[in-house]
Design an enzyme around this catalytic site. Structure first.
Site, short mmCIF file in Angstrom:
data_model
loop_
_atom_site.label_atom_id
_atom_site.label_comp_id
_atom_site.label_asym_id
_atom_site.label_seq_id
_atom_site.Cartn_x
_atom_site.Cartn_y
_atom_site.Cartn_z
N GLU A 74 0.72 -1.18 -0.13
CA GLU A 74 -0.07 0.00 0.19
C GLU A 74 0.96 1.41 0.00
O GLU A 74 0.27 2.49 0.18
CB GLU A 74 -0.81 0.05 1.22
CG GLU A 74 -1.99 -1.20 1.21
CD GLU A 74 -3.08 -0.83 0.19
OE1 GLU A 74 -3.02 0.05 -0.68
OE2 GLU A 74 -4.09 -1.75 0.30
N HIS A 92 -3.22 2.74 8.30
CA HIS A 92 -4.23 1.99 7.71
C HIS A 92 -4.78 0.63 8.32
O HIS A 92 -3.72 -0.28 8.44
CB HIS A 92 -3.57 1.70 6.26
CG HIS A 92 -4.52 0.82 5.41
ND1 HIS A 92 -5.86 0.94 5.27
CD2 HIS A 92 -4.07 -0.39 4.59
CE1 HIS A 92 -6.37 -0.11 4.35
NE2 HIS A 92 -5.38 -0.97 4.21
N HIS A 94 -7.54 -2.74 8.98
CA HIS A 94 -9.02 -3.49 8.47
C HIS A 94 -9.80 -3.73 9.56
O HIS A 94 -10.16 -4.84 9.90
CB HIS A 94 -8.44 -4.71 7.87
CG HIS A 94 -7.53 -4.59 6.61
ND1 HIS A 94 -7.14 -5.71 5.71
CD2 HIS A 94 -7.37 -3.48 6.08
CE1 HIS A 94 -6.26 -5.23 4.82
NE2 HIS A 94 -6.36 -3.83 4.83
N HIS A 154 -12.76 -2.84 2.15
CA HIS A 154 -11.47 -2.74 2.55
C HIS A 154 -10.93 -2.46 3.90
O HIS A 154 -10.69 -3.46 4.77
CB HIS A 154 -10.57 -2.13 1.50
CG HIS A 154 -9.00 -2.12 1.50
ND1 HIS A 154 -8.32 -1.75 0.31
CD2 HIS A 154 -8.19 -2.45 2.59
CE1 HIS A 154 -6.90 -1.98 0.64
NE2 HIS A 154 -7.12 -2.44 2.18
#
Length: 215
Positions: A74, A92, A94, A154
Site C-alpha cells: 500500500e 491503515h 482493516h 477494504h
C-alpha cells in the site's frame, strides 16, 4: 539506521493496532514521513512482530532507500496522501466496524460531534484493487479536507502530524463506525445537522467560564 526513532514508533503502534483488534494477520500498514523520506512497514510482516530494522525507508517517488524487505504493497497510497496533505504519519487498518461501514455505505455520517475531529462526514473511497495507483487516487480524493477516509470493501485510513495522532484518529474512526452500526441495530441513527456541528465548533472556540468561588 535512517529514521530510527520513527521506525521504532511504528513497531509500538503496530503492536497496539493488533492488541486493540484493528488488524489481523499481516493486514494493515503504517508510515511516517521526515522530509523527503518515508518510513513504512514492510510487506507480509505481522504488525505485532515488527522490528525497527525490518521497517523500510522509501523516498517520495517510491524508491527503496533502506531495508532488506519490500515496503508495504500500500506504499503508493501512503505516498499519494503525503503528496496532497500535510500529514506526517498514516495508519491503515482493516478494523471490523470500519470495514462493515466501508462495505455498505458511501459515507459515514456525523452521528456524534467527535466526527468533527476527523473533518465531519467520512467519505468512502471508491473500490480498487489494493496496492494499485487507482486505489491511491481514490483515497487521495476521499481524504481532501479530512483526517480519515474509508476504503470500499477494504478498511480505513487516517492521518496525523505524528504517529500518535494518526493512531488516535484510527481509534476514533472505529468508535464512530461502531456507534453507527450498533445504532442501526435498534433504529435509525440521528445525524447531526450542519448548524449543530457549527455550534460545536463555536463552543470549542468559546468555552464557558466559571466564576471562582470566594471565601
Amino acid at each position: 539506521m535512517l529514521l530510527a526513532e520513527l521506525r521504532q514508533q511504528m513497531c509500538e503502534y503496530g503492536r497496539r493496532a493488533v492488541d486493540q483488534g484493528l488488524v489481523i494477520g499481516s493486514s494493515g500498514n503504517l508510515s511516517a514521513r521526515d522530509g523527503d523520506l518515508v518510513a513504512v512497514t514492510p510487506s507480509g510482516v505481522q504488525l505485532d512482530r515488527l522490528t525497527a530494522e525490518a521497517c523500510t525507508v522509501v523516498d517520495l517517488d517510491g524508491y527503496l532507500v533502506e531495508g532488506d524487505l519490500q515496503p508495504s504493497s500500500e506504499t503508493p497510497m501512503h505516498l499519494a496522501v503525503y503528496a496532497t496533505t500535510s500529514a506526517r504519519a498514516i495508519v491503515h487498518t482493516h478494523s471490523v466496524f470500519g470495514t462493515v461501514v466501508a462495505t455498505t455505505m458511501t459515507e459515514l455520517p456525523p452521528v456524534h460531534y467527535n466526527a468533527l475531529m476527523l473533518g465531519g462526514v467520512v467519505r468512502v473511497a471508491e473500490y480498487a484493487t489494493y496496492g494499485t495507483p487507482e486505489l491511491a487516487a481514490n483515497v487521495r480524493l476521499a481524504m481532501e479536507g479530512k483526517q480519515a477516509a474509508l476504503l470500499a470493501n477494504h478498511g480505513g485510513v487516517t492521518i496525523g502530524a505524528t504517529l500518535e495522532q494518526a493512531f488516535e484518529a484510527t481509534r476514533l474512526l472505529e468508535w464512530l463506525c461502531e456507534v453507527y452500526v450498533r445504532g442501526l441495530s435498534i433504529g435509525k441513527p440521528t445525524v447531526l445537522t450542519e448548524d449543530q456541528l457549527a455550534a460545536v465548533i463555536d463552543r470549542s472556540f468559546n468555552p464557558p467560564t466559571f466564576p471562582r468561588r470566594t471565601p
